[in-house]
Enzyme design. Structure first.
Site, PDB file in Angstrom:
ATOM      1  N   ASP A 299      10.329 -10.588 -19.724  1.00 17.99           N
ATOM      2  CA  ASP A 299      10.303 -12.044 -19.630  1.00 17.99           C
ATOM      3  C   ASP A 299      11.150 -12.692 -20.707  1.00 17.99           C
ATOM      4  OD1 ASP A 299       8.839 -12.859 -17.359  1.00 17.99           O
ATOM      5  OD2 ASP A 299       7.015 -12.084 -18.294  1.00 17.99           O
TER       6      ASP A 299
ATOM      7  N   CYS B 164       6.627  -3.805 -25.468  1.00 18.12           N
ATOM      8  CA  CYS B 164       6.016  -3.241 -24.257  1.00 18.12           C
ATOM      9  C   CYS B 164       6.863  -3.518 -23.016  1.00 18.12           C
ATOM     10  CB  CYS B 164       4.596  -3.753 -24.069  1.00 18.12           C
ATOM     11  SG  CYS B 164       4.519  -5.516 -23.750  1.00 18.12           S
TER      12      CYS B 164
ATOM     13  N   GLU C 119       7.184 -13.442 -25.517  1.00 19.12           N
ATOM     14  CA  GLU C 119       8.053 -13.356 -24.341  1.00 19.12           C
ATOM     15  C   GLU C 119       8.581 -14.717 -23.899  1.00 19.12           C
ATOM     16  OE1 GLU C 119       5.902 -11.520 -21.103  1.00 19.12           O
ATOM     17  OE2 GLU C 119       4.105 -12.713 -21.447  1.00 19.12           O
TER      18      GLU C 119
ATOM     19  N   HIS D   2       0.812  -1.216   0.000  1.00 23.13           N
ATOM     20  CA  HIS D   2       0.000   0.000   0.000  1.00 23.13           C
ATOM     21  C   HIS D   2       0.837   1.254   0.000  1.00 23.13           C
ATOM     22  CE1 HIS D   2      -3.264  -2.588   1.933  1.00 23.13           C
ATOM     23  NE2 HIS D   2      -3.531  -2.396   0.668  1.00 23.13           N
TER      24      HIS D   2
HETATM   25  C1  PEP Z   1       7.403  -8.266 -20.110  1.00 23.53           C
HETATM   26  O1  PEP Z   1       7.545  -9.422 -19.703  1.00 23.53           O
HETATM   27  O2  PEP Z   1       8.253  -7.654 -20.776  1.00 23.53           O
HETATM   28  C2  PEP Z   1       6.161  -7.524 -19.819  1.00 23.53           C
HETATM   29  C3  PEP Z   1       5.913  -6.362 -20.368  1.00 23.53           C
HETATM   30  O3  PEP Z   1       5.285  -8.049 -18.930  1.00 23.53           O
HETATM   31  P1  PEP Z   1       5.525  -8.168 -17.339  1.00 23.53           P
HETATM   32  O4  PEP Z   1       6.689  -7.282 -17.002  1.00 23.53           O
HETATM   33  O5  PEP Z   1       4.257  -7.699 -16.737  1.00 23.53           O
HETATM   34  O6  PEP Z   1       5.790  -9.604 -17.153  1.00 23.53           O
HETATM   35 MG    MG Z   2       5.884 -10.598 -19.088  1.00 19.50          MG
END
Ligand code: PEP
Ligand code: MG
Length: 573
Positions: free
Chosen positions: A452, A499, A428, A186
């Site tokens: 990942d 991303c 990923e 939190h």
């Molecule tokens: C990633 O694995 O790059 C990703 C964007 O997802 P997360 O960091 O939420 O696993």
């Molecule tokens: Mg990921």
């Protein structure tokens, strides 16, 4: 000292050491238990009023997320079990009510701490908060809060209770250092909303920190320097002066189009975790949401979010984006994201275990509920969804079949929905990267999850500090894998986005341009900087750099090479 940087930024100020329990509780036997119990009931009323007041004083943008915390504390205050323990102790054992509150709270804390459910475990702090507040009222001694800090300070504490953090004097508290805490605690949620640099998990913090001692902290790297030397202070000052100028210079990149010097258009999207992020996204010039991590919706409560709740959240965001794309990632439970309400058993290797799509396909009703909410939100916005952790074609086909089923059910019921189903996948896993050509024929877009992908490609746990060298976005092998994914995407006519965190590493951005990445989805504060770098890139120069970069064998050497290409800029941030 070193911990885990969870809210970036640097700060320099004196330590404000918030030591453990400042209210001492003594046990007394009382003559008149009835009057004593009335004294407790009066304190309980005051306590409730104080909590209502804190909620009322919260700025609008913080209220939604944080109200829940205090609502929960109000519930605890009325909990019949908790009140019963206090009443019995006062009326039957004839102890003073401060002691009764303390003992009742300790029982609850022990109960919460021993729970398997992470959500309830995190509620321990709420019980600590309530009992401290009650006892501060009963004893008339001020509970140590952070509202009264009058000097610029960096708060150091074992952990902060939600009301302590919410009560922070934002003008004076420059940073937060915590011995415990996790990035989803939190206190960190609130610190992030206030943009206060924060480091958690600093071992031995309370043994080493001295009240009033000067400290420099770096919320990006997790470093804490006590009693900085002149040279370290000068370095910090140079950093902040530069940061200030850089921030001002970046202002114009909050508004302009994302386009390279030779006219290649891209979009800079943002990664978000809640509806509350949309305001900052728009202020920073985000062109859409490239990754909505919906796990946080599932983490927020004791029970799973209903379709209606999800629909409300997704459609509100879509509306506020006014036609900009919203890419919703379906539930990525597991790994480091333990969601109590799912009741997933503890695993030896959670990152290699029952995670994301694996869990969702095993729980079609839960999966269909989310897909249904997403498709419905598509009726009033530009939404699509993507699936995490895809490793086999079968997972994609089964997801598409479920989405078709959901669509048919919505149609049958006459419920408005997106119409076309637009499904993307996160690339990923090494399997997805290696066979990207095949996967590209089955999905509508790729979004590369470099966080990942890096850990799986190098078999190096992203949570393990000892293998950070392997887990580097400068690994040439990773770059070659990403180039391959881009080529497969292009060949099959689908969009390829990034991303993961690598999308916002300055020195790598020209490489993404050269590889033909369509959009980068980055953290909100990074949007203007990422756009600036794209706008200053010429595709032909980027292609030259990429050609050379792909020939390297070592991450260190590649980073060094890129440093030379960008000698006037920071490479990593
Ligand atoms: C990633 O694995 O790059 C990703 C964007 O997802 P997360 O960091 O939420 O696993
Ligand atoms: Mg990921």
């Amino acid at each position: 000292m070193v911990g885990i940087g969870v809210v970036p930024g640097m700060a320099k100020a004196k330590t404000y050491l918030l030591d453990e329990d400042t209210v001492l509780i003594e046990k007394r036997i009382v003559d008149d238990p009835e009057t004593e119990y009335q004294r407790f009931l009066a304190a309980k009323e005051v306590c409730g009023a104080q909590l209502e007041e804190i909620m009322g004083a919260m700025p609008e943008h913080m209220a939604a997320d944080n109200r829940e915390i205090f609502d929960y504390q109000l519930l605890l205050l009325e909990d019949t079990g908790f009140l019963g323990l206090i009443q019995t102790a006062v009326q039957k054992e004839q102890v003073n009510c401060e002691y009764a509150v303390h003992i009742a709270a300790q029982k609850y804390i022990a109960l919460f701490e021993n729970m398997d459910n992470d959500y309830l475990k995190q509620r321990t702090i709420d019980m600590v908060d309530i009992s401290r507040r009650l006892n501060a009222i009963l004893t008339g001694k001020e509970q140590k809060t952070l509202t009264g800090i009058l000097e610029d300070s960096i708060v150091a504490a074992a952990d902060l209770t939600p009301s302590q953090t919410a009560g922070i004097n934002r003008d004076r508290v420059k940073g937060i250092l915590l011995e415990k805490g996790g990035s989803s605690s939190h206190s960190v949620i609130i610190a992030r909303a206030m943009d206060i640099p924060c480091i958690v998990g600093i071992e031995g913090l309370l043994d080493q920190a001295i009240h009033g001692e000067m400290v420099i902290m770096n919320g990006s790297t997790g470093e804490v320097i006590t009693n900085p030397t002149q040279a370290q202070t000068a370095e910090y000052e140079a950093y902040t002066a530069k940061e200030k100028i850089e921030k001002q210079q970046l202002d114009r990149y909050k508004k302009c189009a994302t386009q390279t010097l030779d006219g290649t258009k891209m979009q800079v999207y943002a990664n978000i975790t809640s509806e509350n992020d949309v305001t900052a996204l728009l202020e920073n010039g985000g062109e859409g949401v490239g990754l909505f991590r919906t796990e946080f919706l599932y983490m927020a409560g004791e029970s799973l979010p209903t379709e209606e709740l999800q629909y409300k959240v997704y459609s509100n965001i879509a509306k506020r984006l006014e036609g900009r794309p919203l890419i919703i990632r379906t539930l990525d439970a597991g790994g480091d994201k333990n969601i109590g309400s799912l009741g997933i058993e503890k695993e030896e290797n959670p990152f290699l275990g029952y995670r994301a799509i694996r869990y969702c396909l095993d729980h079609p009703e839960l999966f269909k509920t989310q897909i249904s909410a997403i498709l419905r939100a598509g009726a009033g916005g530009n939404t699509s969804f993507m699936v995490p952790m895809i490793a086999t074609i079968d997972e994609v086909l089964r997801t598409r079949a479920l989405a078709e089923e959901v669509k048919a059910e919505l149609e049958k019921k006459g419920i408005p929905h997106a119409g076309a189903i637009h499904i993307g996948m996160m690339v990923e896993t090494p399997a997805a990267a290696f066979d990207a050509d095949r996967f590209a024929r089955e999905v509508d877009f790729f979004s590369i999850g470099t966080n990942d992908l890096t850990q799986y490609l190098f078999a190096a746990d992203r949570m393990n500090q000892r293998v950070t060298g392997l887990n580097s976005y400068f690994q040439p092998t990773l770059l070659r894998a990403i180039k391959h994914i881009c080529e497969c995407g292009k060949r099959n006519g689908i969009e390829v986005d990034i991303c993961g965190q690598a999308g916002e590493i300055p020195a790598l951005i020209p490489l993404w341009v050269a590889m033909g990445v369509d959009n980068l989805s980055v953290s909100i504060p990074a949007i203007p900087k990422v756009r600036k770098i794209i706008c200053e890139t010429r595709s032909s120069d980027a292609a030259e750099i990429m050609k050379k970069a792909l020939l390297f064998d070592s991450a260190q050497e590649l980073e060094e090479f890129l440093k030379q290409q960008f000698s006037h800029k920071e490479v990593r941030r």
